[in-house]
Design an enzyme around this catalytic site. Structure first.
Site, PDB file in Angstrom:
ATOM      1  N   HIS A 295       0.802  -1.216   0.000  1.00  0.00           N
ATOM      2  CA  HIS A 295       0.000   0.000   0.000  1.00  0.00           C
ATOM      3  C   HIS A 295       0.838   1.271   0.000  1.00  0.00           C
ATOM      4  CE1 HIS A 295      -4.094  -1.546   0.539  1.00  0.00           C
ATOM      5  NE2 HIS A 295      -3.582  -2.481   1.319  1.00  0.00           N
TER       6      HIS A 295
ATOM      7  N   LYS B 133      -8.648  13.089   4.783  1.00  0.00           N
ATOM      8  CA  LYS B 133      -7.711  11.975   4.787  1.00  0.00           C
ATOM      9  C   LYS B 133      -6.759  12.150   5.968  1.00  0.00           C
ATOM     10  CE  LYS B 133      -6.811  12.967   0.486  1.00  0.00           C
ATOM     11  NZ  LYS B 133      -6.922  11.710  -0.222  1.00  0.00           N
ATOM     12  N   ARG B 134      -6.023  11.098   6.247  1.00  0.00           N
ATOM     13  CA  ARG B 134      -5.012  11.172   7.300  1.00  0.00           C
ATOM     14  C   ARG B 134      -4.071  12.350   7.040  1.00  0.00           C
ATOM     15  NH1 ARG B 134      -0.150   8.228   7.076  1.00  0.00           N
ATOM     16  NH2 ARG B 134      -1.053   7.110   5.308  1.00  0.00           N
TER      17      ARG B 134
ATOM     18  N   LYS C 295       0.361  13.925   1.629  1.00  0.00           N
ATOM     19  CA  LYS C 295      -1.010  14.205   1.194  1.00  0.00           C
ATOM     20  C   LYS C 295      -1.249  15.701   1.007  1.00  0.00           C
ATOM     21  CE  LYS C 295      -2.750   9.982   3.383  1.00  0.00           C
ATOM     22  NZ  LYS C 295      -3.274   9.260   2.208  1.00  0.00           N
TER      23      LYS C 295
ATOM     24  N   THR D  72      -8.906   5.864  -1.791  1.00  0.00           N
ATOM     25  CA  THR D  72     -10.292   5.460  -2.027  1.00  0.00           C
ATOM     26  C   THR D  72     -11.245   6.617  -1.761  1.00  0.00           C
ATOM     27  OG1 THR D  72     -10.403   4.541   0.221  1.00  0.00           O
ATOM     28  CG2 THR D  72      -9.939   3.002  -1.577  1.00  0.00           C
TER      29      THR D  72
ATOM     30  N   LYS E  62     -14.810   7.702  -3.705  1.00  0.00           N
ATOM     31  CA  LYS E  62     -16.090   7.982  -3.049  1.00  0.00           C
ATOM     32  C   LYS E  62     -16.603   9.363  -3.433  1.00  0.00           C
ATOM     33  CE  LYS E  62     -14.401   5.145   0.698  1.00  0.00           C
ATOM     34  NZ  LYS E  62     -13.541   5.206   1.878  1.00  0.00           N
TER      35      LYS E  62
END
Length: 794
Positions: free
Chosen positions: A356, A532-533, A538, A640, A644
């Site tokens: 991942h 998100k985290r 990110k 993901t 969504k």
């Protein structure tokens, strides 16, 4: 075989079942029942409709001698289950009517159910989606993980800074699980290994008990039900009465405290040696219990051990369960008498490994001395695997005093998969380049997916109702059917209904945030969401820096025709991740300043609701206009959340990273806002000396923003963000500075496009219509055929 259709009760019958549980299971009468009592009674009445198809699925698996899939994951972020189970059973309307007849508000009760604190983010939610799809497709499966007492943590903000408190999801009865006190396994740690006539005998120093708790996982229309089996750690001796009678009251409970520590918290802080040891013990604890359990089930059916791979497929969700390789070998050799050189290929044929991440720190490594102390027998086995691997291709699993779990997982799996097309290629080129050259057919791709039952049908009834009214309901179990929306998207009536569904979801979110946090939002503004985290790659930092630059431009031209925006952030930072916590603090400081600015507050708001979880995601995702997928290219394996949000009619601003690449291919380049360096350009830019300072010097907007942060504009004159500024100026590994100007310019194009709502709604509807390929049903079908060699029994 399980039934094709499920008999559903009438609302009156279901109401009677609820009242039965209120009386018999909770000991309450309606006049004295609390909202909690009604919710538990409702849950138990729903659960009653799960048990029969669950049993039927188990009997069908044994009768067909079907191959079982065992999905090992540290996380299963399952969210609230009342809505999920009633949706898959087809009971939503019946349950709502029954509760109304009893004088209760079904929807008000449902939202009080605690989220199970069994995960952190994408990894755990992916595992939950996969379990849903395994059941929907009728593939016999168990999910295996840990029954965390507290889970991750509850996130709160104190003066804008993240603080963590224990998650209390098990303070209430968790009605969906079935305790299995008869399913217990002893798990050992430490000690030493003796050799008796060539047979290794491990004598652990510590032993705990793993006890099973089962939660049924219902597929669509309850045609198949699988099991999520979670392990709780118990002491071998609950209470030392002799120590208690000596006055050692703390010592008397020490065995229980030690055991509970193993299943207390998800991802304990590993910045200390004790934290690292606890993580390793947790990973071995659930992996060892799961393997003992599946071997017990396998042996109960009378198969010979040599046929194990014909009946068992084990999938490792990241490196956390990588100990499954040496543990399975240990069981095959020490308990079943196989030669180690026969046990290794047999174990490998059972195991698959999902990678991942390309981040080196996420490919776990353990200090070899600590590993040997905790798992001495497994260290011996890994030494043997290491010697074989070095002899075969020169790859080291043991390297400079560390045990490399990514390499161990790779060499012990017959298939290794990435989770997006780009990620799988980068896995071959970077982290496992040497192993890929040695085993060129081992790495394959399985692009992630999401379950449409939870993430459109359940979470967004306004939009899913429109979809079903337009094309029927077949899309719920075959998401590719969404393409049938295509001919309707040019219809003004459909566009109006689509736009109204989005507006309703934004109003719902606005009301919820006002009730929860006192935030007053404008539902007609663009809802720009990044959930998100919190992590540097990110790039929530890029988002908040652009927000400051936009705020500056609004101040410079307060009478310009600005597009109103609400910037919404959601996500937690790991307790030991100092930079991520600084980014959270900066976001909250900027929010405080911007939201109280009378010049701009009608045009720009920043909102960061604390304690992001699945239930919050179910509110945010349907309301999103613009999805922020802005990670540094080459760092996000898949994502993901991007799927969504796009499925629910959000347009994406993103880099060519992870599954963004495939989403853009499917929804169309005209319906995706692309910016930023490519993965190859990122690698090249990092080689340039002083690239960050040169990017800052070339950007007046960015220079101004960083100066304001340094001068305390957002922190009451203080300067608490030296770590962020130092990182941006001195190395900026994640290329925030390099991508800033193009990101800002792309956002201004979005401002202009959003003003033309007819075109915007058309683009949003095309996103929904073209996202059918991203169903987790498609992903699981790929795993089943390409990795597990498992078949549906439906």
């Amino acid at each position: 075989m399980p039934k094709d259709t499920l008999h559903l009760p009438s609302a009156d019958e279901f109401g009677a079942a609820i009242q039965h549980h209120l009386k018999s299971s909770l000991g309450k009468d309606p006049a004295h029942a609390s909202a909690y009592d009604w919710r538990i009674a409702l849950s138990l009445a729903v659960r009653d409709h799960v048990v029969d198809p669950w049993f039927e699925s188990t009997r069908a698996t044994y009768a067909a001698k079907g191959k079982r899939v065992y999905y090992l994951s540290m996380e299963f972020l399952i969210g609230r289950l009342i809505e999920d189970v009633t949706t898959n059973l087809g009971l939503e309307g019946i349950a709502a009517d029954a509760m109304a007849a009893l004088g209760q508000d079904y929807h008000a009760l449902v939202v009080t159910e605690p989220d199970a604190a069994l995960g952190n983010g994408g990894l755990g939610r992916l595992a939950a989606c996969f379990l849903d799809s395994l059941s929907t497709l009728g593939i016999p499966a168990y999910g295996y993980g840990i029954r965390y007492e507290h889970g991750l943590f509850e996130q709160h903000f104190h003066d804008g800074r993240q603080i963590e408190t224990a998650e209390g999801w098990l303070k209430e009865r968790h009605v969906w699980e079935f305790e299995r006190p008869e399913v217990r396994y002893h798990i050992g740690f430490g000690g030493h290994v003796d050799d008796h006539d060539g047979t290794a005998i491990w004598h652990p120093h510590e032993t705990v008990i793993a006890q099973a708790y089962d939660t049924p996982v219902v597929g669509w229309q309850a045609k198949w039900v699988n099991t999520l089996r979670l392990w709780a750690a118990l002491p071998t001796v609950h209470f030392d009465l002799a120590a208690f009678n000596r006055g050692d009251y703390i010592g008397a409970s020490a065995p229980e405290a030690l055991a509970r520590t193993l299943s207390r918290v998800l991802y304990p802080d590993d910045t200390t040696g004790e934290g690292k040891a606890l993580r390793l013990k947790q990973e071995y604890f659930f992996t060892a219990a799961s393997l003992q359990d599946l071997l017990r089930r396998f042996k109960s059916e009378g198969y010979t051990i040599e046929t194990l791979a014909d009946h068992v497929a084990i999938q490792l969700n990241d490196t956390h369960p990588a100990l499954a390789g040496p543990e399975l070998i240990r069981l095959l050799v020490d308990d079943h008498g196989l030669d180690i050189d026969a046990a290794i290929p047999l174990a490998r044929d059972c195991l698959g490994y999902t990678n991942h991440t390309l981040l080196p720190e996420a490919l776990e490594r353990w200090h070899e001395d600590m590993f040997r102390d905790i798992l001495p027998r497994h260290h011996q086995i890994i030494c043997h695997i290491h010697d074989q691997t070095v002899a075969a291709n020169g790859t080291h699993i043991l390297d400079h005093g560390t045990v490399k779990m990514g390499e161990l997982a790779f060499v012990m799996a017959h298939k290794v998969n990435g989770v997006s097309a780009l990620h799988s290629e980068l896995v071959k080129q970077t982290v496992f380049a040497d192993l890929h050259r040695a085993y060129p057919d081992r790495i394959i791709n399985q692009t992630n997916g999401i379950t449409p039952r939870r993430w459109l049908h359940g979470a967004n009834p306004a939009l899913s109702g429109l979809v079903s009214d337009t094309i029927g309901t077949a899309w719920i179990s075959d998401l590719e059917q969404l393409k049938e929306l295509g001919p309707h998207i040019s219809d003004p009536a459909f566009q109006a209904a689509f736009g109204q569904a989005k507006r309703n979801n934004k109003a719902r979110l606005s009301d919820w945030l006002q009730d929860r946090d006192g935030a007053i939002l404008n539902p007609d503004a663009m809802f720009d969401i990044q959930i998100k985290r919190i992590h540097e790659y990110k790039r929530q930092l890029l988002n908040i820096l652009e927000t400051i630059a936009l705020w500056n431009d609004m101040h410079d031209a307060p009478n310009a025709d600005w597009t109103p925006r609400v910037k919404i952030f959601g996500g937690k930072a790991a307790p030991g991740y100092a930079m991520a916590k600084s980014i959270i603090y900066l976001i909250n400081c900027v929010a405080r300043t911007v939201n109280n600015d009378p010049v701009t507050r009608d045009w720009l708001q920043v909102v960061y609701p604390e304690n992001y979880n699945v239930s919050m995601a179910e509110m945010l995702i349907p309301a999103c206009d613009l999805s922020e997928q802005i990670s540094t290219a080459g760092k996000e394996a898949s994502g993901t959340g991007n799927m969504k949000l796009s499925l629910n009619g959000a347009l994406t601003i993103g880099t060519l990273d992870g599954a963004n690449v495939e989403i853009r291919d499917h929804v169309g380049a005209d319906n995706f806002y692309l910016f930023g360096l490519t993965a190859a350009q990122v690698r090249a830019r990092r080689e340039e000396h002083d690239h960050a300072r040169r990017a800052i010097d070339a950007s007046p907007r960015l220079t101004r923003v960083l100066g304001q942060i340094a001068n305390g504009v957002f922190s009451n004159g203080d300067a608490p963000f030296g770590d962020i500024l130092g990182m941006l100026y001195d190395h900026d590994y994640f290329l925030v500075t390099a991508d800033f100007d193009e990101y800002f310019d792309t956002q201004r194009q979005i401002d202009q496009d959003y003003k033309d709502q007819t075109t915007w709604v058309r683009k949003a509807a095309l996103n929904t219509a073209r996202m059918g390929w991203f169903s987790s049903d498609r992903t699981i079908a790929g795993y089943a055929s390409d990795i597990w060699r498992a078949k549906s029994l439906l």
